[in-house]
Design a protein around this motif. Structure first.
Motif, short mmCIF file in Angstrom:
data_model
loop_
_atom_site.label_atom_id
_atom_site.label_comp_id
_atom_site.label_asym_id
_atom_site.label_seq_id
_atom_site.Cartn_x
_atom_site.Cartn_y
_atom_site.Cartn_z
N GLY A 9 -2.57 -6.69 3.09
CA GLY A 9 -3.31 -6.80 2.01
C GLY A 9 -4.44 -5.98 1.61
O GLY A 9 -4.74 -5.73 0.47
N GLU A 10 -5.11 -5.33 2.64
CA GLU A 10 -6.02 -4.24 2.26
C GLU A 10 -5.46 -3.01 1.88
O GLU A 10 -6.16 -2.24 1.35
N PHE A 11 -4.29 -3.02 1.95
CA PHE A 11 -3.65 -1.59 1.54
C PHE A 11 -2.95 -2.05 0.21
O PHE A 11 -1.93 -1.93 -0.27
N SER A 12 -3.88 -2.60 -0.65
CA SER A 12 -3.82 -3.10 -1.87
C SER A 12 -3.28 -1.85 -2.83
O SER A 12 -2.56 -2.41 -4.30
N SER A 13 -3.58 -0.85 -2.87
CA SER A 13 -3.04 0.43 -3.57
C SER A 13 -1.81 0.20 -3.74
O SER A 13 -1.08 1.13 -4.74
N ARG A 14 -1.18 0.04 -2.49
CA ARG A 14 0.39 0.16 -2.57
C ARG A 14 1.26 -1.35 -2.26
O ARG A 14 2.26 -1.42 -2.23
N ASN A 15 0.39 -2.46 -2.27
CA ASN A 15 0.81 -3.49 -1.97
C ASN A 15 0.17 -4.60 -2.90
O ASN A 15 -0.92 -5.17 -2.62
N ASP A 26 -4.53 -8.89 12.98
CA ASP A 26 -3.70 -8.36 13.84
C ASP A 26 -4.30 -7.13 14.79
O ASP A 26 -3.55 -6.58 15.45
N VAL A 27 -5.70 -7.17 14.72
CA VAL A 27 -6.25 -6.27 15.61
C VAL A 27 -6.38 -6.72 16.95
O VAL A 27 -6.56 -8.09 16.99
N ALA A 54 -6.48 10.89 0.70
CA ALA A 54 -7.04 10.13 1.91
C ALA A 54 -7.60 8.84 1.55
O ALA A 54 -8.41 8.90 0.52
N ASP A 55 -7.43 7.85 2.27
CA ASP A 55 -8.10 6.53 1.85
C ASP A 55 -9.21 6.39 2.99
O ASP A 55 -8.70 6.69 4.21
N LEU A 56 -10.21 5.42 2.81
CA LEU A 56 -10.96 5.31 3.85
C LEU A 56 -10.51 3.92 4.59
O LEU A 56 -9.62 3.22 4.52
N ASP A 57 -10.75 4.17 5.96
CA ASP A 57 -10.61 3.00 7.02
C ASP A 57 -10.80 1.88 6.41
O ASP A 57 -12.20 1.61 6.23
N VAL A 58 -9.94 0.82 6.39
CA VAL A 58 -10.28 -0.59 5.92
C VAL A 58 -10.99 -1.46 6.87
O VAL A 58 -11.63 -2.64 6.17
N ILE A 59 -11.10 -1.00 7.90
CA ILE A 59 -11.83 -1.73 8.84
C ILE A 59 -13.06 -1.37 9.34
O ILE A 59 -14.17 -2.04 9.51
N SER A 60 -13.19 -0.18 9.38
CA SER A 60 -14.58 0.57 9.97
C SER A 60 -15.69 0.62 8.98
O SER A 60 -15.11 0.65 7.75
#
Length: 339
Positions: A9-15, A26-27, A54-60
């Motif tokens: 879900g965090e990859f919302s730009s492609r999903n 899932d970490v 490049a996308d920003l790390d969605v966790i860090s």
């Protein structure tokens, strides 16, 4: 049917699917015993769709960028976003057991996948003939990848041609070793008798009206046509025609060009990638020279100076990513993907 893994879900730009799971669920704190082999397997598979940026790390929270986020990788059975490999390496993201079982059963060696299978995968992901022959029939349109480069001297042209060859795009035909370099203008086309890279670099960097045309060969019967136009004293448009290429060769050429562009991003004032020719290639000159967005359908990707970050009206669903000093706007292509 291609199976999907890692479309969170965090990859919302492609999903755009709101029901997609969160990557944070899932970490894991510890890596699998064979994580290195699994990552090697995934890295050895084929890039079937390439985005730039490049996308920003969605966790860090440390603003780490993930290069190439949004590109798609496949082994012929599964498809995943390229950035999934980054998250496995850094956060040991858990993978489905059936995917892991398939990788281990293959002894961590990706299978050979036929060209016909890649066509099926593209059709499955994007719809039949999304990048195929039927996509370019509107008059005056055709797939292209335009680079706007500054200060292309004979030295920098030599570096660029050498980088293209290292990426597998050869200036000589692989069998006959012939070179096709011509100057086109109002009087027609004149073939130029150039036989080596220094000679080609000198010609391409020189002044002259019209444009140059060069063939770059991926295989004995697969090539892209490069058209070089001097726009002003400091800007050269280098346009790669990809309209005539079919999958998977089209994406091989695009991926190779992205690798080369990455080496020259500091000299790049902008670029436009339009696989299916939704827009006219020449219309985008104004964006670089005049900072004016053309009234054209939005292509796959457009990069401009990061200071020019406003989008034109009617651009559709796009996402902004970073690429050095450039801002890249990618048009969403993958709908309904599931993790």
């Amino acid at each position: 049917m291609i199976r999907r893994v890692g479309f969170y879900g965090e990859f919302s730009s492609r999903n755009p699917d709101a029901s997609a799971p969160s990557i944070r669920d899932d970490v894991r704190f510890h890596a699998l015993f064979d994580e290195a082999q699994i990552l090697e397997y995934m890295s050895s598979c084929r890039e079937i769709y390439t985005t730039v940026g490049a996308d920003l790390d969605v966790i860090s929270d440390d603003e780490e960028f993930v290069a190439g986020a949004g590109s798609l990788i496949t082994d012929g059975t599964w498809v995943w976003p390229l950035e999934l490999q980054y998250y496995i390496r850094r956060y040991h993201v858990e993978l489905p057991e059936d995917f892991l079982a398939a990788v281990r059963a293959a002894n961590y060696t990706p299978p050979k996948v036929s060209s016909a299978r890649y066509v099926e995968i593209v059709d499955d992901l994007f719809g039949p003939s999304a990048f195929g022959e039927g996509a370019n029939r509107e008059e005056g349109r055709g797939g292209f990848f335009s680079w706007y480069l500054s200060d292309l001297t004979s030295h920098s042209w030599g570096r660029l041609l050498g980088a293209l060859e290292s990426a597998g795009l050869n200036t000589r035909h692989l069998l006959t070793e012939d070179v096709f370099l011509a100057r086109t203008g109002k009087g027609g086309s004149d073939s130029l008798p150039v036989r080596d890279l220094p000679g080609m670099a000198e010609v391409l960097a020189g002044p002259g009206d019209g444009e140059f045309e060069l063939h770059l060969w991926l295989a004995l019967d697969t090539y892209t046509i490069v058209r070089v136009r001097r726009l002003d004293d400091t800007t050269t448009a280098v346009v790669y025609d990809i309209a005539h290429l079919q999958e998977p060769e089209r994406e091989e050429v695009v991926a190779a060009l992205v690798r080369v562009l990455d080496e020259f991003r500091d000299d790049c004032q902008g670029f436009v990638l339009d696989r299916t020719g939704r827009s006219s290639r020449d219309a985008w000159d104004s964006l670089v020279l005049e900072r004016a967005w053309p009234s054209e359908p939005f292509p796959d990707s457009v990069a401009v100076d990061a200071d020019l970050d406003a989008l034109p009206s009617g651009s559709g669903a796009v996402t902004r990513t970073e690429y050095g000093h450039l801002a890249v706007f990618n048009r969403n292509r993958v709908d309904g993907a599931q993790a």
